[in-house]
Design a protein around this motif. Structure first.
Motif, PDB file in Angstrom:
ATOM      1  N   ARG A   1      -1.389  -7.937  -4.049  1.00 39.84           N
ATOM      2  CA  ARG A   1      -1.989  -6.722  -4.593  1.00 39.84           C
ATOM      3  C   ARG A   1      -1.164  -5.490  -4.259  1.00 39.84           C
ATOM      4  NH1 ARG A   1      -7.038  -5.714  -1.876  1.00 39.84           N
ATOM      5  NH2 ARG A   1      -6.212  -7.032  -0.215  1.00 39.84           N
ATOM      6  N   LEU A   2      -1.291  -4.498  -5.120  1.00 38.82           N
ATOM      7  CA  LEU A   2      -0.705  -3.180  -4.926  1.00 38.82           C
ATOM      8  C   LEU A   2      -1.836  -2.159  -5.009  1.00 38.82           C
ATOM      9  CD1 LEU A   2       1.566  -1.007  -4.844  1.00 38.82           C
ATOM     10  CD2 LEU A   2       1.764  -1.283  -7.326  1.00 38.82           C
TER      11      LEU A   2
ATOM     12  N   LEU B   1       8.459  -8.550  -6.657  1.00 40.30           N
ATOM     13  CA  LEU B   1       9.263  -9.604  -6.046  1.00 40.30           C
ATOM     14  C   LEU B   1       8.766  -9.952  -4.646  1.00 40.30           C
ATOM     15  CD1 LEU B   1      12.910  -8.534  -7.032  1.00 40.30           C
ATOM     16  CD2 LEU B   1      11.643 -10.515  -7.891  1.00 40.30           C
ATOM     17  N   CYS B   2       8.313  -8.952  -3.899  1.00 40.20           N
ATOM     18  CA  CYS B   2       7.927  -9.202  -2.503  1.00 40.20           C
ATOM     19  C   CYS B   2       6.493  -9.670  -2.351  1.00 40.20           C
ATOM     20  CB  CYS B   2       8.182  -7.951  -1.656  1.00 40.20           C
ATOM     21  SG  CYS B   2       6.914  -6.675  -1.775  1.00 40.20           S
ATOM     22  N   LEU B   3       5.682  -9.551  -3.400  1.00 41.04           N
ATOM     23  CA  LEU B   3       4.280  -9.950  -3.311  1.00 41.04           C
ATOM     24  C   LEU B   3       4.096 -11.440  -3.580  1.00 41.04           C
ATOM     25  CD1 LEU B   3       2.479  -6.962  -5.065  1.00 41.04           C
ATOM     26  CD2 LEU B   3       2.129  -7.718  -2.701  1.00 41.04           C
ATOM     27  N   LYS B   4       3.096 -12.031  -2.906  1.00 40.53           N
ATOM     28  CA  LYS B   4       2.779 -13.437  -3.122  1.00 40.53           C
ATOM     29  C   LYS B   4       2.230 -13.634  -4.527  1.00 40.53           C
ATOM     30  CE  LYS B   4       1.776 -14.501   1.721  1.00 40.53           C
ATOM     31  NZ  LYS B   4       0.746 -14.900   2.711  1.00 40.53           N
ATOM     32  N   LYS B   5       2.642 -14.728  -5.145  1.00 45.40           N
ATOM     33  CA  LYS B   5       2.223 -14.990  -6.523  1.00 45.40           C
ATOM     34  C   LYS B   5       1.468 -16.310  -6.660  1.00 45.40           C
ATOM     35  CE  LYS B   5       6.368 -12.526  -7.772  1.00 45.40           C
ATOM     36  NZ  LYS B   5       6.675 -12.325  -6.333  1.00 45.40           N
ATOM     37  N   ASP B   6       1.466 -17.116  -5.615  1.00 45.48           N
ATOM     38  CA  ASP B   6       0.799 -18.412  -5.672  1.00 45.48           C
ATOM     39  C   ASP B   6      -0.269 -18.489  -4.586  1.00 45.48           C
ATOM     40  OD1 ASP B   6       2.496 -19.409  -7.749  1.00 45.48           O
ATOM     41  OD2 ASP B   6       4.073 -19.630  -6.240  1.00 45.48           O
TER      42      ASP B   6
ATOM     43  N   LEU C   1      -6.186   7.028  -8.068  1.00 45.09           N
ATOM     44  CA  LEU C   1      -6.172   5.863  -7.185  1.00 45.09           C
ATOM     45  C   LEU C   1      -6.139   4.604  -8.042  1.00 45.09           C
ATOM     46  CD1 LEU C   1      -9.058   6.970  -4.773  1.00 45.09           C
ATOM     47  CD2 LEU C   1      -6.679   7.733  -4.797  1.00 45.09           C
ATOM     48  N   ILE C   2      -5.216   3.704  -7.751  1.00 50.30           N
ATOM     49  CA  ILE C   2      -5.032   2.510  -8.583  1.00 50.30           C
ATOM     50  C   ILE C   2      -4.898   1.267  -7.720  1.00 50.30           C
ATOM     51  CG2 ILE C   2      -3.424   1.314 -10.140  1.00 50.30           C
ATOM     52  CD1 ILE C   2      -2.895   3.910 -11.543  1.00 50.30           C
ATOM     53  N   SER C   3      -5.558   0.206  -8.171  1.00 50.57           N
ATOM     54  CA  SER C   3      -5.418  -1.123  -7.572  1.00 50.57           C
ATOM     55  C   SER C   3      -4.941  -2.074  -8.659  1.00 50.57           C
ATOM     56  CB  SER C   3      -6.762  -1.593  -7.006  1.00 50.57           C
ATOM     57  OG  SER C   3      -6.682  -2.925  -6.550  1.00 50.57           O
ATOM     58  N   ALA C   4      -3.912  -2.874  -8.344  1.00 51.86           N
ATOM     59  CA  ALA C   4      -3.369  -3.818  -9.322  1.00 51.86           C
ATOM     60  C   ALA C   4      -3.046  -5.129  -8.616  1.00 51.86           C
ATOM     61  CB  ALA C   4      -2.117  -3.254  -9.979  1.00 51.86           C
ATOM     62  N   GLU C   5      -3.026  -6.203  -9.389  1.00 51.39           N
ATOM     63  CA  GLU C   5      -2.713  -7.527  -8.859  1.00 51.39           C
ATOM     64  C   GLU C   5      -1.528  -8.116  -9.599  1.00 51.39           C
ATOM     65  OE1 GLU C   5      -6.297  -9.744  -9.341  1.00 51.39           O
ATOM     66  OE2 GLU C   5      -7.300  -8.795  -7.631  1.00 51.39           O
ATOM     67  N   VAL C   6      -0.774  -8.944  -8.894  1.00 48.40           N
ATOM     68  CA  VAL C   6       0.359  -9.617  -9.521  1.00 48.40           C
ATOM     69  C   VAL C   6      -0.131 -10.539 -10.625  1.00 48.40           C
ATOM     70  CG1 VAL C   6       2.169 -11.339  -9.165  1.00 48.40           C
ATOM     71  CG2 VAL C   6       1.860  -9.508  -7.500  1.00 48.40           C
TER      72      VAL C   6
ATOM     73  N   TYR D   1       0.853  -1.192   0.000  1.00 46.20           N
ATOM     74  CA  TYR D   1       0.000   0.000   0.000  1.00 46.20           C
ATOM     75  C   TYR D   1       0.886   1.238   0.000  1.00 46.20           C
ATOM     76  CZ  TYR D   1      -3.333   3.517   1.712  1.00 46.20           C
ATOM     77  OH  TYR D   1      -4.110   4.642   1.857  1.00 46.20           O
ATOM     78  N   SER D   2       0.439   2.282  -0.690  1.00 48.65           N
ATOM     79  CA  SER D   2       1.189   3.532  -0.685  1.00 48.65           C
ATOM     80  C   SER D   2       0.245   4.699  -0.923  1.00 48.65           C
ATOM     81  CB  SER D   2       2.281   3.532  -1.758  1.00 48.65           C
ATOM     82  OG  SER D   2       3.048   4.720  -1.674  1.00 48.65           O
ATOM     83  N   SER D   3       0.348   5.704  -0.078  1.00 41.42           N
ATOM     84  CA  SER D   3      -0.495   6.888  -0.198  1.00 41.42           C
ATOM     85  C   SER D   3       0.348   8.117  -0.508  1.00 41.42           C
ATOM     86  CB  SER D   3      -1.278   7.112   1.107  1.00 41.42           C
ATOM     87  OG  SER D   3      -1.976   8.344   1.082  1.00 41.42           O
ATOM     88  N   LEU D   4       0.093   8.731  -1.665  1.00 42.85           N
ATOM     89  CA  LEU D   4       0.688  10.014  -2.052  1.00 42.85           C
ATOM     90  C   LEU D   4       2.201  10.036  -1.899  1.00 42.85           C
ATOM     91  CD1 LEU D   4      -2.023  12.358  -0.481  1.00 42.85           C
ATOM     92  CD2 LEU D   4      -1.867  11.516  -2.821  1.00 42.85           C
TER      93      LEU D   4
END
Length: 284
Positions: free
Chosen positions: A165-166, A154-159, A273-278, A134-137
């Motif tokens: 999510r970011l 690299l640090c996010l779970k992929k399985d 505002l953006i939401s994304a997934e690995v 998560y990151s705000s401004l």
């Protein structure tokens, strides 16, 4: 890698003191009108919110989101910020909460660290570890956005059942774009014809990406990086993410009823505002 040394404006004593007077500095999410949309992105039912999750908060500031995530069931939260003063303040709040018995024994853990996001690199134990970044401004201060996205992936779970999510917010590119005249409202005059007296946003140089130098809170020379909405989205797609949500945030009509002073803010989006997934290897 960034070619320009990171600017740590928040450790400027004058700026840090002025920043502390802002409503969102004093009241957190209660003074952050975009928070309800970000909260929806973070807590979407498909991912069961933050319960039991490992989370990293990039550009954590005073730690408002880090504490919110812990209070809402996160297992572990790591808050990082380039500013030593911000991390000191976050730790001070933590000590006050502990002293007053406001940290439940059922809560997860929080770890605050000073870290330059332009140079962030995760340890082997953090690879495929986090459920949510998560990151705000903060990302509009980053020069090498693509490098940061590669590290985040690299640090996010992929399985497993849920992909990492970011979720992040930045000043909207319509706000960061202007270079001359400076980004500020303009009042239409009679010379402009119809609409005299109305406010307009003097957009220019939108397609000219790169650094912008502004003045804020009485301090000159604050550096941000302008990039278009297309560039934000393309960088995500090219660095292993799929877009899950995007919001050009403006106050709702209901917001205006409660805060009439925000009415001009509906003329142009103030936040992106953006939401994304690995993107997993088995995705198309």
């Amino acid at each position: 890698m960034s070619s320009t040394p990171t600017q740590n404006i928040y450790d400027n004593p004058q700026f840090f003191k002025a920043y502390g007077t802002l409503p969102r500095s004093q009241h957190g999410f209660n003074a952050a009108p975009e928070w309800p949309v970000l909260e929806q992105m973070v807590t979407q039912p498909l991912h069961n919110g933050v319960q039991g999750k490992n989370i990293i908060d990039l550009g954590c500031g005073y730690g408002w989101f880090s504490r919110w995530a812990r209070e809402n069931g996160a297992k572990h939260v790591k808050g990082v910020d380039v500013s030593t003063k911000m991390i000191e303040r976050a730790n001070e709040v933590e000590k006050d909460l502990q002293k007053n018995g406001r940290i439940s024994s059922s809560y997860g853990t929080i770890d605050y660290q000073v870290c330059d996001l332009e140079m962030i690199a995760f340890s082997p134990s953090e690879m495929d570890y986090y459920d949510l970044v998560y990151s705000s401004l903060t990302f509009h201060y980053i020069e090498d956005f693509s490098r940061l996205l590669r590290q985040v992936r690299l640090c996010l779970k992929k399985d497993g059942a849920g992909r990492g999510r970011l979720v992040f917010s930045v000043e909207h590119p319509i706000c960061t774009a202007p270079v001359h005249p400076g980004p500020d409202w303009r009042i239409l005059s009679k010379v402009d014809g119809d609409g005299a007296g109305e406010k307009v946003w003097p957009l220019n140089s939108y397609s000219e990406e790169g650094p912008r130098v502004t003045s804020w809170l009485g301090v000159n020379g604050i550096r941000k990086y302008h990039r278009t909405v297309e560039t934000y989205v393309t960088a995500l797609l090219e660095n292993g993410f799929v877009l899950a949500g995007l919001k050009d945030w403006v106050p709702s009509r209901r917001d205006i009823e409660e805060h009439p002073e925000w009415k001009d803010e509906r003329h142009r989006p103030y936040f992106l505002l953006i939401s994304a997934e690995v993107k997993r290897s088995d995705d198309d």
